[in-house]
Design a protein around this motif. Structure first.
Motif, PDB file in Angstrom:
ATOM      1  N   LYS A   1      40.609  39.131  32.556  1.00 16.68           N
ATOM      2  CA  LYS A   1      40.915  37.954  33.374  1.00 16.68           C
ATOM      3  C   LYS A   1      42.226  38.138  34.129  1.00 16.68           C
ATOM      4  O   LYS A   1      42.398  37.626  35.245  1.00 16.68           O
TER       5      LYS A   1
ATOM      6  N   TYR B   1      41.480  40.325  37.145  1.00 15.82           N
ATOM      7  CA  TYR B   1      40.873  39.516  38.205  1.00 15.82           C
ATOM      8  C   TYR B   1      41.925  38.654  38.901  1.00 15.82           C
ATOM      9  O   TYR B   1      41.891  38.466  40.130  1.00 15.82           O
TER      10      TYR B   1
ATOM     11  N   ASP C   1      42.900  38.730  42.864  1.00 12.63           N
ATOM     12  CA  ASP C   1      42.882  37.515  43.686  1.00 12.63           C
ATOM     13  C   ASP C   1      44.194  37.356  44.442  1.00 12.63           C
ATOM     14  O   ASP C   1      44.214  37.014  45.630  1.00 12.63           O
TER      15      ASP C   1
ATOM     16  N   PRO D   1      36.444  45.961  37.339  1.00  8.01           N
ATOM     17  CA  PRO D   1      36.797  45.022  38.419  1.00  8.01           C
ATOM     18  C   PRO D   1      37.521  45.714  39.574  1.00  8.01           C
ATOM     19  O   PRO D   1      37.275  45.396  40.742  1.00  8.01           O
TER      20      PRO D   1
ATOM     21  N   LEU E   1      36.059  45.682  43.332  1.00  8.99           N
ATOM     22  CA  LEU E   1      36.663  44.737  44.268  1.00  8.99           C
ATOM     23  C   LEU E   1      37.775  45.318  45.132  1.00  8.99           C
ATOM     24  O   LEU E   1      38.114  44.725  46.173  1.00  8.99           O
TER      25      LEU E   1
END
Length: 899
Positions: free
Chosen positions: A19, A22, A26, A204, A208
């Motif tokens: 998390k 991520y 972001d 991730p 991404l």
């Protein structure tokens, strides 16, 4: 452990959770636009200031790095100081600018649109976006170097710090934040840490991020190839090894002492843990190698006082001991010798074996002797993909050739000794231009290139700046080519009765596969469907322009029709090839091609020389050689363009009569110029450079050209004039390297459409990037499909005969080979002219026949087995072999056998 996340220092008590990754992604996404807006001058100002601060012995972050890093990375404090010095050099403003210009072409591309004169439009570089840097732990400044590149290209950077050194990157980031006058640039990086191989955290990032730069061993590199997102790109810098080569001449000039000192420094920098660190030293001649071996060992001790060896861990010490013990055993067997340092654990091993040896690092170096410096190329070839830096201790001529050949094997960076660890600013890294990997390019075209199908009569002079097409990527070139193919096929179908009939069942061309379904056009079609013999191919029987006829050396003349515009466009391409390969405005060039009788060559190449812009002597090759030579001398010509037969005759006249004539540049075409003839012309006329007229036929026009980096049969395709196919026996496209028949389509010829025309020549595609920067396809012309005689089932090449003739004194380079049948067996007959009018000598005929057999194993075997008759040799006086009265050419191959 401290980590740095977009300007904030955080304490990490345990590994990050998915998390949190991520969340970092972001935040990075939100920062992209802000970072992109920062002017390049501000970025360089911040980095330049940091370079000054970190060179200051009293700078707190420097002092902290010198204190903490030795125990982490295993380097001594002086070695850490050398690393910091290297980093500071990277960040100096002038060096940053050099890097931008070398990697991107201009230091302004990341700030604004830059007009590109070749493209005739505007180009800009954009950051990739979010770049993940996976750093290795071998050299502590490596990760920061990658980070600096990411910052310079205005990316948002996430770096996985190595387990070995999670300290130096954070110290650098803290320093950066404190000196960031922009208030935003220091947010362009997140320096984090996790255990390598944790898929929960890495996936991730792979999915991404926009780009990943990975440094490390094989397992690390391979792990990042898996599960990449659709739009995530990867550049890999895997394990690499380096070495030194020492030439005898350079060693004698510089002295063993000086060279040994420099090599020893290269071998102890970073304790050999860097990719650029040498493992082996190859030395030309055994006595040199042994002397250098002794001296390097001495200089390891010398450098130990300046750059002491860092901590050697137990497992490393074991490996060093193994090397030493094995060397002792081999020494007893006469295969090796050993020298160990008195300070630290430096080890130098002399080995009789030649193969590349990977060192166990920590100042362990292998020295090997080679008989010839170029032997090294084959020795290191098995290591090809793992090679990186090579210190080339050699004179310039050897260094250039050696670097070229080793570059083909796999090495990509060549330096002087003593400079292996100091990367020259702007040099590529592992075959890539680092900054260019971290940007994407956008363009703003100011002309509609797709509409440039109709020919506009060009200026008389070739302008390289307008030659945008050759520099487009293949995808863009293919797109334009397909559009032009569609149009020319549509035009031919609508305006030519022949093509209307042949293409009546052909739908619109939407792909190259569709195009390849069209039937082939042949020379017999030219003869049958063109006036005055026939009709049906032309789209306009009354159009103005030129009508040309072929020389007819290899068959019945064929007629070719061109409009004035088509003729000029073709001449522009011919002139382009001459300009790029050999001639310029300062040359005085004689056009010695044969004129008259509706031949295209003299007219077309005279126009091509106008395109070059040189002074032209439009002489023609139709008159006496003596008069040609006198005219060349009178008007001080330094170059000429002609067929090989006439070039040989000029050289023979000059040689026989002792005439003082120097021709710097010679261009030939129309027939083979064999190597023996070329060397003869070079010696007599003192020629500095030869070039080809380019690959062109009267039927089609200019097909291929040579730049200064292409020679022999290698040519670029004039892709904006012709679409070229190379087809196998099943009429399918040949793969690179496969030999096939050349088929061409003229993309602009409307009056006499030339679509899928089989030229009658053999060729093959060559996959290579040309140093001229042009991206057009490269092919090798292998001669006409009938330029190989099949005698008794064996292929006999004219080159073999030419080589044999050159070995017999008094023979000219003019010859002809004939195939006949006697008593149901093939006979090869060779007719060759003498240089002068000396009496006939049967001994020379027998000598040449014997040499032909020596040079052709195939002929020898066929004759010994009784499959063919004995080779017949006939020596004749000068000018006895029949020439074509219109072109002056000798028909090289005559096949008198009847089916």
């Amino acid at each position: 452990m401290e980590i740095y996340v977009f300007g904030k220092i955080k304490e990490l008590s345990s590994y990050l959770e998915p998390k949190e990754i991520y969340g970092i992604l972001d935040e990075a996404e939100k920062l992209k636009k802000e970072i992109e807006k920062i002017p390049m001058k501000d970025i360089m100002t911040v980095l330049d200031k940091l370079s000054e601060l970190w060179l200051d012995d009293e700078y707190p972050y420097r002092k902290e790095a010198l204190k903490r890093l030795p125990s982490l990375v295993g380097f001594s404090e002086p070695m850490v100081a050398e690393g910091i010095k290297t980093m500071c050099s990277m960040m100096k403003k002038e060096n940053l600018k050099t890097r931008l210009v070398c990697d991107l072409g201009d230091d302004k591309y990341l700030d604004d649109w830059v007009y590109h004169p070749v493209f005739k439009g505007y180009i800009m570089a954009k950051p990739k976006g979010i770049v993940v840097h996976v750093s290795a732990g071998n050299v502590f400044v490596g990760g920061v170097d990658s980070l600096i590149q990411g910052i310079m290209t205005k990316n948002v950077n996430i770096m996985k710090m190595s387990t070995v050194d999670p300290v130096f990157p954070v110290l650098f980031a803290k320093s950066f934040k404190e000196n960031d006058h922009t208030g935003i640039l220091h947010k362009a990086m997140a320096l984090i840490h996790w255990k390598g191989g944790d898929e929960r955290l890495e996936k991730p990032l792979k999915q991404l991020a926009d780009f990943i730069v990975v440094y490390g061993g094989r397992e690390t590199v391979e792990s990042y190839r898996k599960d990449l997102g659709l739009h995530t790109k990867l550049v890999e810098y895997g394990p690499k090894y380096s070495f030194v080569v020492v030439e005898d001449r350079r060693l004698k000039r510089e002295g063993i002492d000086k060279i040994a000192k420099l090599i020893a420094k290269d071998a102890l920098m970073w304790e050999q843990s860097a990719c650029s660190s040498p493992h082996v030293v190859y030395v030309e001649k055994e006595e040199n190698a042994k002397a250098l071996f002794e001296k390097i060992a001495e200089y390891f001790d010398y450098w130990a006082d300046i750059l002491p060896q860092g901590e050697v861990y137990d497992d490393e010490a074991v490996e060093i001991n193994k090397v030493r013990e094995l060397a002792k055993v081999e020494k007893a067997m006469g295969k090796s010798d050993l020298r160990v340092g008195s300070k630290g654990l430096s080890t130098v091993v002399y080995q009789n074996s030649k193969e590349f040896q990977i060192s166990c690092q920590n100042r362990t170096l292998f020295v090997k002797a080679v008989d010839n410096i170029f032997d090294v190329v084959e020795i290191v070839k098995p290591m090809g993909e793992y090679l990186q830096s090579v210190a080339v201790v050699a004179e310039d001529d050897t260094a250039k050739r050696l670097a070229n050949e080793l570059g083909s094997v796999g090495a990509d960076r060549f330096t002087e000794a003593g400079r292996m660890s100091a990367r020259k600013h702007g040099t590529p890294h592992d075959g890539t231009k680092g900054l260019s990997e971290l940007v994407k390019w956008i363009s703003l075209a100011r002309n509609d290139v797709e509409s440039e199908w109709d020919i506009v009569v060009p200026n008389h002079k070739y302008d390289p700046e307008s030659d945008y097409f050759d520099f487009l990527d293949q995808e863009e070139r293919d797109k334009l080519t397909l559009e032009r193919l569609k149009k020319i096929v549509k035009y031919a179908k609508e305006h030519s009765p022949l093509f209307a009939e042949r293409y009546k069942d052909i739908d619109e061309i939407n792909s190259f596969d569709d195009f390849r379904k069209l039937p082939l056009l042949t020379g017999s079609d030219y003869k049958k469907y063109l006036p005055p013999a026939g009709d049906g191919l032309l789209t306009d029987n009354h159009a103005s322009g030129y009508v040309f006829s072929s020389g007819g050396t290899t068959g019945t003349p064929k007629v070719v029709y061109r409009t004035f515009q088509e003729q000029w466009f073709n001449a522009l391409k011919l002139g382009k090839g001459l300009r790029l390969s050999i001639f310029d405005e300062n040359d005085v060039v004689a056009n010695l091609l044969f004129a008259g009788n509706m031949w295209a060559s003299f007219v077309s190449y005279n126009m091509a020389l106008e395109v070059v812009g040189c002074r032209i002597l439009p002489m023609g090759g139709n008159f006496d050689v003596k008069d040609i030579v006198n005219t060349l001398i009178l008007f001080k010509a330094n170059g000429f363009i002609t067929i090989p037969s006439l070039a040989i005759s000029i050289a023979e006249y000059v040689d026989k009569n002792g005439v003082n004539l120097t021709i710097d540049k010679v261009v030939t075409g129309g027939e083979h110029l064999f190597s023996e003839a070329r060397e003869y012309i070079r010696d007599v006329l003192k020629v500095k450079k030869f070039a080809s007229t380019g690959y062109t036929t009267n039927d089609t026009g200019a097909i291929g050209y040579q730049c200064e980096h292409q020679s022999g049969g290698l040519h670029h395709v004039h892709e904006d004039l012709h679409y070229v196919e190379i087809l196998n026996e099943n009429n399918e496209p040949c793969k690179p390297g496969e030999i096939g028949r050349i088929v061409v389509t003229n993309l602009h010829r409307k009056l006499m459409p030339t679509i899928r025309y089989e030229v009658g020549d053999l060729g093959r595609w060559v996959e290579r990037e040309c140093a001229c920067g042009r991206k057009t396809k490269v092919f090798e012309l292998l001669g006409r499909s009938d330029d190989v005689l099949i005698i008794g089932g064996g292929n006999i090449h004219p080159e073999v005969i030419s080589k044999s003739i050159s070995q017999v004194e008094g023979l000219s380079k003019h010859f002809q080979i004939i195939a006949e049948v006697e008593n149901r067996k093939d006979t090869l007959k060779v007719i060759v002219e003498t240089v002068d009018e000396k009496p006939y000598d049967k001994k020379r005929e027998e000598m040449l026949r014997k040499i032909i057999y020596e040079n052709s194993k195939e002929l020898r075997i066929l004759h010994n087995k009784g499959f063919i008759n004995d080779v017949v040799v006939k020596i004749v006086p000068p000018n006895s072999i029949e020439r074509n009265p219109r072109t002056g050419k000798i028909r090289l191959i005559v096949d008198k056998r009847k089916v």
